[in-house]
Design an enzyme around this catalytic site. Structure first.
Site, PDB file in Angstrom:
ATOM      1  N   TYR A   1     -10.974 -53.486  68.848  1.00 51.02           N
ATOM      2  CA  TYR A   1      -9.639 -53.738  69.407  1.00 51.02           C
ATOM      3  C   TYR A   1      -9.264 -52.638  70.408  1.00 51.02           C
ATOM      4  O   TYR A   1      -8.802 -52.923  71.515  1.00 51.02           O
ATOM      5  CB  TYR A   1      -8.575 -53.834  68.294  1.00 51.02           C
ATOM      6  CG  TYR A   1      -7.182 -53.965  68.885  1.00 51.02           C
ATOM      7  CD1 TYR A   1      -6.749 -55.163  69.442  1.00 51.02           C
ATOM      8  CD2 TYR A   1      -6.323 -52.854  68.956  1.00 51.02           C
ATOM      9  CE1 TYR A   1      -5.497 -55.274  70.044  1.00 51.02           C
ATOM     10  CE2 TYR A   1      -5.078 -52.964  69.555  1.00 51.02           C
ATOM     11  CZ  TYR A   1      -4.662 -54.170  70.086  1.00 51.02           C
ATOM     12  OH  TYR A   1      -3.429 -54.273  70.690  1.00 51.02           O
TER      13      TYR A   1
ATOM     14  N   ARG B   1       0.489 -42.104  65.924  1.00 48.83           N
ATOM     15  CA  ARG B   1       1.857 -41.615  66.096  1.00 48.83           C
ATOM     16  C   ARG B   1       2.904 -42.723  65.948  1.00 48.83           C
ATOM     17  O   ARG B   1       3.958 -42.514  65.348  1.00 48.83           O
ATOM     18  CB  ARG B   1       2.001 -40.950  67.463  1.00 48.83           C
ATOM     19  CG  ARG B   1       3.318 -40.207  67.636  1.00 48.83           C
ATOM     20  CD  ARG B   1       3.677 -40.044  69.094  1.00 48.83           C
ATOM     21  NE  ARG B   1       3.828 -41.342  69.742  1.00 48.83           N
ATOM     22  CZ  ARG B   1       3.912 -41.514  71.057  1.00 48.83           C
ATOM     23  NH1 ARG B   1       3.822 -40.489  71.853  1.00 48.83           N
ATOM     24  NH2 ARG B   1       4.064 -42.730  71.565  1.00 48.83           N
TER      25      ARG B   1
ATOM     26  N   ARG C   1       3.326 -54.955  63.626  1.00 49.76           N
ATOM     27  CA  ARG C   1       2.043 -54.772  64.310  1.00 49.76           C
ATOM     28  C   ARG C   1       1.234 -53.773  63.495  1.00 49.76           C
ATOM     29  O   ARG C   1       1.611 -52.617  63.350  1.00 49.76           O
ATOM     30  CB  ARG C   1       2.255 -54.237  65.730  1.00 49.76           C
ATOM     31  CG  ARG C   1       2.896 -55.255  66.662  1.00 49.76           C
ATOM     32  CD  ARG C   1       2.803 -54.753  68.075  1.00 49.76           C
ATOM     33  NE  ARG C   1       3.417 -53.437  68.158  1.00 49.76           N
ATOM     34  CZ  ARG C   1       4.448 -53.145  68.941  1.00 49.76           C
ATOM     35  NH1 ARG C   1       4.942 -54.046  69.728  1.00 49.76           N
ATOM     36  NH2 ARG C   1       4.968 -51.936  68.944  1.00 49.76           N
TER      37      ARG C   1
ATOM     38  N   PHE D   1      -5.551 -35.951  86.297  1.00 53.95           N
ATOM     39  CA  PHE D   1      -5.131 -37.274  85.813  1.00 53.95           C
ATOM     40  C   PHE D   1      -5.783 -37.601  84.468  1.00 53.95           C
ATOM     41  O   PHE D   1      -5.137 -38.138  83.573  1.00 53.95           O
ATOM     42  CB  PHE D   1      -5.509 -38.350  86.845  1.00 53.95           C
ATOM     43  CG  PHE D   1      -5.317 -39.750  86.358  1.00 53.95           C
ATOM     44  CD1 PHE D   1      -4.113 -40.412  86.551  1.00 53.95           C
ATOM     45  CD2 PHE D   1      -6.331 -40.408  85.672  1.00 53.95           C
ATOM     46  CE1 PHE D   1      -3.924 -41.696  86.071  1.00 53.95           C
ATOM     47  CE2 PHE D   1      -6.156 -41.700  85.181  1.00 53.95           C
ATOM     48  CZ  PHE D   1      -4.949 -42.336  85.391  1.00 53.95           C
TER      49      PHE D   1
HETATM   50  C1  PS7 Z   1      -4.359 -47.599  84.483  1.00 48.65           C
HETATM   51  C2  PS7 Z   1      -3.484 -45.270  84.026  1.00 48.65           C
HETATM   52  C3  PS7 Z   1      -8.641 -41.336  81.859  1.00 48.65           C
HETATM   53  C4  PS7 Z   1     -11.053 -42.224  81.962  1.00 48.65           C
HETATM   54  C5  PS7 Z   1      -0.589 -50.196  80.235  1.00 48.65           C
HETATM   55  C6  PS7 Z   1      -5.429 -44.328  80.415  1.00 48.65           C
HETATM   56  C7  PS7 Z   1      -0.829 -50.137  76.000  1.00 48.65           C
HETATM   57  C8  PS7 Z   1      -2.691 -45.427  75.260  1.00 48.65           C
HETATM   58  O1  PS7 Z   1       2.329 -49.636  73.979  1.00 48.65           O
HETATM   59  O2  PS7 Z   1       2.409 -46.768  76.938  1.00 48.65           O
HETATM   60  O3  PS7 Z   1       4.020 -47.962  74.724  1.00 48.65           O
HETATM   61  O4  PS7 Z   1       2.829 -47.674  72.544  1.00 48.65           O
HETATM   62  O5  PS7 Z   1       2.256 -45.006  75.194  1.00 48.65           O
HETATM   63  C9  PS7 Z   1      -3.163 -46.994  82.372  1.00 48.65           C
HETATM   64  C10 PS7 Z   1      -9.509 -43.126  80.347  1.00 48.65           C
HETATM   65  C11 PS7 Z   1      -2.888 -50.276  79.309  1.00 48.65           C
HETATM   66  C12 PS7 Z   1      -5.993 -45.609  78.366  1.00 48.65           C
HETATM   67  C13 PS7 Z   1      -2.933 -48.935  76.333  1.00 48.65           C
HETATM   68  C14 PS7 Z   1      -3.070 -48.357  81.870  1.00 48.65           C
HETATM   69  C15 PS7 Z   1      -8.225 -43.309  79.696  1.00 48.65           C
HETATM   70  C16 PS7 Z   1      -2.632 -51.491  78.543  1.00 48.65           C
HETATM   71  C17 PS7 Z   1      -4.568 -45.815  78.070  1.00 48.65           C
HETATM   72  C18 PS7 Z   1      -2.259 -48.293  80.628  1.00 48.65           C
HETATM   73  C19 PS7 Z   1      -7.855 -44.759  79.674  1.00 48.65           C
HETATM   74  C20 PS7 Z   1      -2.941 -51.326  77.048  1.00 48.65           C
HETATM   75  C21 PS7 Z   1      -0.514 -46.414  77.260  1.00 48.65           C
HETATM   76  C22 PS7 Z   1      -4.371 -46.460  76.733  1.00 48.65           C
HETATM   77  O6  PS7 Z   1       0.141 -46.054  76.042  1.00 48.65           O
HETATM   78  O7  PS7 Z   1       1.600 -47.401  74.655  1.00 48.65           O
HETATM   79  C23 PS7 Z   1      -3.661 -46.651  83.569  1.00 48.65           C
HETATM   80  C24 PS7 Z   1      -9.712 -42.267  81.342  1.00 48.65           C
HETATM   81  C25 PS7 Z   1      -1.954 -49.641  80.040  1.00 48.65           C
HETATM   82  C26 PS7 Z   1      -6.391 -44.924  79.430  1.00 48.65           C
HETATM   83  C27 PS7 Z   1      -2.262 -50.093  76.435  1.00 48.65           C
HETATM   84  C28 PS7 Z   1      -2.269 -47.679  76.118  1.00 48.65           C
HETATM   85  C29 PS7 Z   1      -1.879 -46.866  77.160  1.00 48.65           C
HETATM   86  C30 PS7 Z   1      -2.917 -46.482  76.280  1.00 48.65           C
HETATM   87  P1  PS7 Z   1       2.766 -48.210  73.946  1.00 48.65           P
HETATM   88  P2  PS7 Z   1       1.684 -46.276  75.744  1.00 48.65           P
HETATM   89 MN    MN Z   2      -0.090 -53.825  73.157  1.00 46.69          MN
HETATM   90 MN    MN Z   3       5.676 -49.688  72.812  1.00 44.85          MN
END
Ligand code: PS7
Ligand code: MN
Ligand code: MN
Ligand code: MN
Ligand code: MN
Ligand code: MN
Length: 353
Positions: A153, A200, A210, A271
Site C-alpha cells: 500500500y 503520527r 482509516r 528537497f
Molecule cells: C510530488 C512532492 C524525495 C525521492 C500528495 C514526497 C498523501 C507522505 O494525507 O500531506 O495529509 O496525512 O502529510 C509529493 C521521495 C502524494 C512521498 C502521500 C506528492 C519521497 C499522494 C510523499 C505528495 C516521495 C499520496 C504527503 C508521501 O503527506 O499526508 C510530491 C523522494 C502526494 C514523497 C500521499 C504522502 C505525502 C506522503 P496526509 P501528507
Molecule cells: Mn490518502
Molecule cells: Mn490528511
C-alpha cells in the site's frame, strides 16, 4: 530570462502556485527552491497527486462513484476544463478539485517527457488506491494483515512518488541518467515518509475509519481492534506496538541515506533531505510517547527550522539521522519485546556515516 513555459505570466500557473501554498504544509517551500523548470514541474506533479489523494481520502464519496473517478484520474488530468465539484468536507483540498482545470491546463503545457512520467505514476497510483478503497468499502472494516501488504500500500501511495521524482531528476539532466534505475532506494524514500505519516496520524486516521497499521504488528496483548490501543488504557503494551511500527519505518533509513548520497544538485538534495530529516525527528518524537495515541503531535517549529538550516549535504544529514537514532536508542526499554531489534537498527543508522 525565463523559459517560455515557466508560466509566471499565466493565470493558470499562478493559480497552481496558490494551490501549492494552500495544500502543502511541508513541501511548498522546498519545491519553490528547485532549479529552473523543476520547480514548476514538481509543483504540478504535487498538485496532480494531491488531487488524486483528496479523492482517495474523501469518505463521503460512495464506492460506485469513487472507483471510476480514481481509475480515470490520469485521463481527467489531461481533459481540458475538467473539474470535480462533488467532493466532501476538506475545505482547502476541495478547492483544488473545484478549480482542477487550471492544473489540467498546466499539465498539458509540460515538456512531453515530464508529462509522460507524471501521468504514468498517476495511472499506477490510481489502481493501488482504487483496489484498496474497494476492499475497504465492500468488506466493511478491513485491516491490512501483514507487513508485506502494508509495504505494498505504501509503495502505491508514496514509493511511486519517489520513483516519479527520481525519473524527473534524471530527465532534467540535473541528476545522473542512471539515477532513475535506483527504484528500490527511491521507493524507500517514499516509504520512510509515508510510514512516519501513518504512525503520527494514528488517532486521526482511526477516528476517520482509516486503518493503515498492519494486524501482524498490532494484534497482540489482547488488542482486537485498533481503537483498543487507546481505549483499553493499556499504555505499556500500546507503546510496544508503537515501537514495532517505528522499528518497521526505520528499516528504510539507511536506504534514504544511500539515496541522498547519489544526488549532486543542491536544490534537489535539499528537497529530498528536508522531508526525511523531519520524518526522523517525528519518529523520535513518537517513540515511547503515549501522547501520540491521544492527539496529533508535531515537532516544534524551532526544531524544524534547525533541520532546514542543517540539511545541506549528506554528511550533515547522516549526523542528523545519527542524533535521532541515538535519541530513540536511549528511550528504548529492555522490557519491550522489540528492544533488541530497535537497538540493532539504531546502531546501524548511527554507524552509517
Ligand atoms: C510530488 C512532492 C524525495 C525521492 C500528495 C514526497 C498523501 C507522505 O494525507 O500531506 O495529509 O496525512 O502529510 C509529493 C521521495 C502524494 C512521498 C502521500 C506528492 C519521497 C499522494 C510523499 C505528495 C516521495 C499520496 C504527503 C508521501 O503527506 O499526508 C510530491 C523522494 C502526494 C514523497 C500521499 C504522502 C505525502 C506522503 P496526509 P501528507
Ligand atoms: Mn490518502
Ligand atoms: Mn490528511
Ligand atoms: Mn497533508
Ligand atoms: Mn491524504
Ligand atoms: Mn496522514
Amino acid at each position: 530570462q525565463e523559459h517560455p513555459t515557466s508560466g509566471w505570466d499565466r493565470p493558470t500557473m499562478r493559480c497552481c502556485w496558490d494551490f501549492l501554498d494552500m495544500t502543502s504544509r511541508s513541501f511548498s517551500a522546498v519545491i519553490k527552491e528547485l532549479d529552473g523548470d523543476l520547480a514548476r514541474t514538481i509543483c504540478i506533479y504535487y498538485l496532480v497527486l494531491r488531487g488524486l489523494d483528496t479523492i482517495e481520502d474523501d469518505m463521503t464519496i460512495p464506492d460506485e462513484i469513487k472507483q471510476p473517478l480514481l481509475r480515470s484520474f490520469h485521463d481527467k488530468t489531461v481533459t481540458p476544463g475538467w473539474s470535480f465539484t462533488d467532493s466532501g468536507p476538506n475545505e482547502k483540498d476541495r478547492q483544488l478539485l473545484v478549480e482542477y482545470s487550471a492544473v489540467v491546463g498546466e499539465v498539458n503545457l509540460l515538456a512531453p517527457e515530464y508529462k509522460e512520467i507524471i501521468l504514468n505514476i498517476c495511472a499506477k497510483m490510481e489502481v493501488g488506491m482504487a483496489d484498496y478503497a474497494h476492499k475497504a468499502a465492500t468488506a466493511g472494516l478491513v485491516y491490512l494483515e501483514t507487513v508485506a501488504e502494508y509495504d505494498l500500500y505504501c509503495h502505491y501511495v508514496a514509493g511511486l512518488v519517489g520513483e516519479g521524482l527520481t525519473r524527473i531528476w534524471s530527465a532534467s539532466g540535473k541528476e545522473a541518467p542512471w539515477l532513475c534505475e535506483e527504484l528500490e532506494l527511491a521507493n524507500s524514500m517514499g516509504l520512510l515518509l509515508q510510514k512516519t505519516n501513518i504512525i503520527r496520524d494514528f488517532r486521526e486516521d482511526v477516528e476517520e475509519r482509516r486503518f493503515f497499521w498492519p494486524k501482524e504488528i498490532w494484534a497482540k496483548y489482547g488488542f482486537e481492534e485498533m481503537k483498543d490501543l487507546y481505549e483499553k488504557g493499556d499504555v505499556e503494551h500500546a507503546t510496544w506496538i508503537q515501537s514495532g511500527m517505528i522499528l518497521d519505518a526505520l528499516r528504510h533509513a539507511c536506504d534514504a541515506l544511500d539515496y541522498l548520497r547519489l544526488l549532486k544538485t543542491q536544490s534537489v538534495f535539499v528537497f529530498c533531505a528536508v522531508p526525511v530529516c523531519m520524518a526522523m525527528a517525528t519518529l523520535s518524537l513518537c517513540f515511547m510517547n503515549p501522547e501520540m495515541f491521544r492527539r496529533n503531535i508535531k515537532i516544534r517549529k524551532a526544531e524544524a527550522a534547525k533541520l532546514i538550516m542543517q540539511a545541506t549535504n549528506t554528511r550533515e544529514v547522516a549526523l542528523i539521522f545519527r542524533d535521532y537514532a541515538r535519541k530513540i536508542h536511549n528511550k528504548a526499554k529492555p522490557q519491550d519485546p522489540n528492544f533488541l531489534r530497535v537497538s540493532v537498527m539504531c546502531c546501524k543508522i548511527e554507524q552509517w556515516y
